[in-house]
Design a protein around this motif. Structure first.
Motif, PDB file in Angstrom:
ATOM      1  N   ALA A 185      49.551  39.599  31.427  1.00  0.00           N
ATOM      2  CA  ALA A 185      49.329  38.156  31.352  1.00  0.00           C
ATOM      3  C   ALA A 185      48.298  37.850  30.274  1.00  0.00           C
ATOM      4  N   PRO A 186      48.443  36.704  29.588  1.00  0.00           N
ATOM      5  CA  PRO A 186      47.411  36.302  28.634  1.00  0.00           C
ATOM      6  C   PRO A 186      46.072  36.107  29.371  1.00  0.00           C
ATOM      7  N   THR A 187      44.994  36.576  28.764  1.00  0.00           N
ATOM      8  CA  THR A 187      43.674  36.501  29.388  1.00  0.00           C
ATOM      9  C   THR A 187      43.319  35.083  29.810  1.00  0.00           C
ATOM     10  N   VAL A 188      43.666  34.088  29.001  1.00  0.00           N
ATOM     11  CA  VAL A 188      43.284  32.706  29.292  1.00  0.00           C
ATOM     12  C   VAL A 188      44.019  32.122  30.489  1.00  0.00           C
ATOM     13  N   THR A 189      45.060  32.820  30.995  1.00  0.00           N
ATOM     14  CA  THR A 189      45.832  32.278  32.111  1.00  0.00           C
ATOM     15  C   THR A 189      45.433  32.857  33.450  1.00  0.00           C
ATOM     16  N   VAL A 190      44.456  33.797  33.480  1.00  0.00           N
ATOM     17  CA  VAL A 190      44.042  34.380  34.751  1.00  0.00           C
ATOM     18  C   VAL A 190      42.648  33.913  35.097  1.00  0.00           C
ATOM     19  N   GLU A 191      42.375  33.865  36.397  1.00  0.00           N
ATOM     20  CA  GLU A 191      41.055  33.459  36.892  1.00  0.00           C
ATOM     21  C   GLU A 191      40.422  34.632  37.634  1.00  0.00           C
ATOM     22  N   VAL A 192      39.200  34.987  37.236  1.00  0.00           N
ATOM     23  CA  VAL A 192      38.487  36.073  37.907  1.00  0.00           C
ATOM     24  C   VAL A 192      38.033  35.567  39.268  1.00  0.00           C
ATOM     25  N   VAL A 193      38.457  36.256  40.331  1.00  0.00           N
ATOM     26  CA  VAL A 193      38.064  35.860  41.680  1.00  0.00           C
ATOM     27  C   VAL A 193      37.056  36.812  42.303  1.00  0.00           C
ATOM     28  N   CYS A 194      36.996  38.025  41.797  1.00  0.00           N
ATOM     29  CA  CYS A 194      36.037  39.017  42.312  1.00  0.00           C
ATOM     30  C   CYS A 194      35.748  40.027  41.205  1.00  0.00           C
ATOM     31  N   VAL A 195      34.467  40.190  40.908  1.00  0.00           N
ATOM     32  CA  VAL A 195      34.079  41.116  39.847  1.00  0.00           C
ATOM     33  C   VAL A 195      34.105  42.523  40.383  1.00  0.00           C
TER      34      VAL A 195
END
Length: 196
Positions: A185-195
């Motif tokens: 997936a393109p990086t800009v289309t994902v949301e970090v939910v847990c580091v």
């Protein structure tokens, strides 16, 4: 305190979140208040108008689905440092015309009964915030606010599926889901939910 810090300016009237750099004094001027109050959250400090809820003209919004905040706010890292994009809180704009009652000023005796009553009142106010948030619109954080995903982070893709980042490239990530499938997936289309 006149150290400069990069943070996120939350404006509920315009319903915007923008990157800004402020000193303590310029943050007070932007928030439009005499006294700033710190709301400590995971990932930083949210500075708000200490008297915001008792002002006659105010625009209320909900922080993390549980706490009502009135007026503008400025989010920075701990101890007035640059915010690194980790732990961005959920910001929800209330529906137009939604009536919100300001919390009442109360005094409690320093007894077991007084402390119990204080906890009960705090839970009631949290419940009122949750009710106010029903039907609210979740704010979108600007892309530059979010730290890019790295190996081991858990992210949510546009499809709504959450998985672990197993590879990172120039502008893309591979995400492995619980069923073993991997999607690029393109990086800009994902949301970090847990580091990770």
């Amino acid at each position: 305190m006149n150290n400069k810090a990069k943070g996120w300016a939350i404006d509920p009237t315009k319903r915007t979140i923008t990157a800004q750099i402020h000193t303590w004094d310029s943050a007070k001027a932007w928030v439009k208040c005499d006294l700033l109050e710190c709301v400590r959250i995971d990932g930083g400090e949210l500075w708000v108008d200490e008297e915001g809820m008792i002002r006659h003209e105010k625009t209320v919004w909900v922080l993390n689905g549980r706490q009502m905040i009135a007026g503008r706010a400025f989010l920075v890292g701990g101890e007035w440092t640059d915010h690194d994009g980790r732990g961005l809180p959920e910001v929800c704009w209330l529906r137009d015309g939604r009536q919100v009652e300001a919390p009442k000023a109360r005094a409690y005796p320093m007894t077991a009964e007084g402390m119990t009553r204080m906890r009960q009142d705090a839970l009631e106010e949290e419940g009122q915030a949750e009710l106010a948030a029903v039907g609210s619109a979740r704010a979108d954080w600007p892309a530059e606010a979010q730290r890019p995903p790295t190996l081991g982070d858990f992210v949510t893709t546009r499809s709504g599926m959450t998985g672990m980042v197993v590879a990172v490239g120039a502008g893309w990530v591979d995400v492995r889901f619980i069923d073993g499938s991997v999607v690029q997936a393109p990086t800009v289309t994902v949301e970090v939910v847990c580091v990770g």
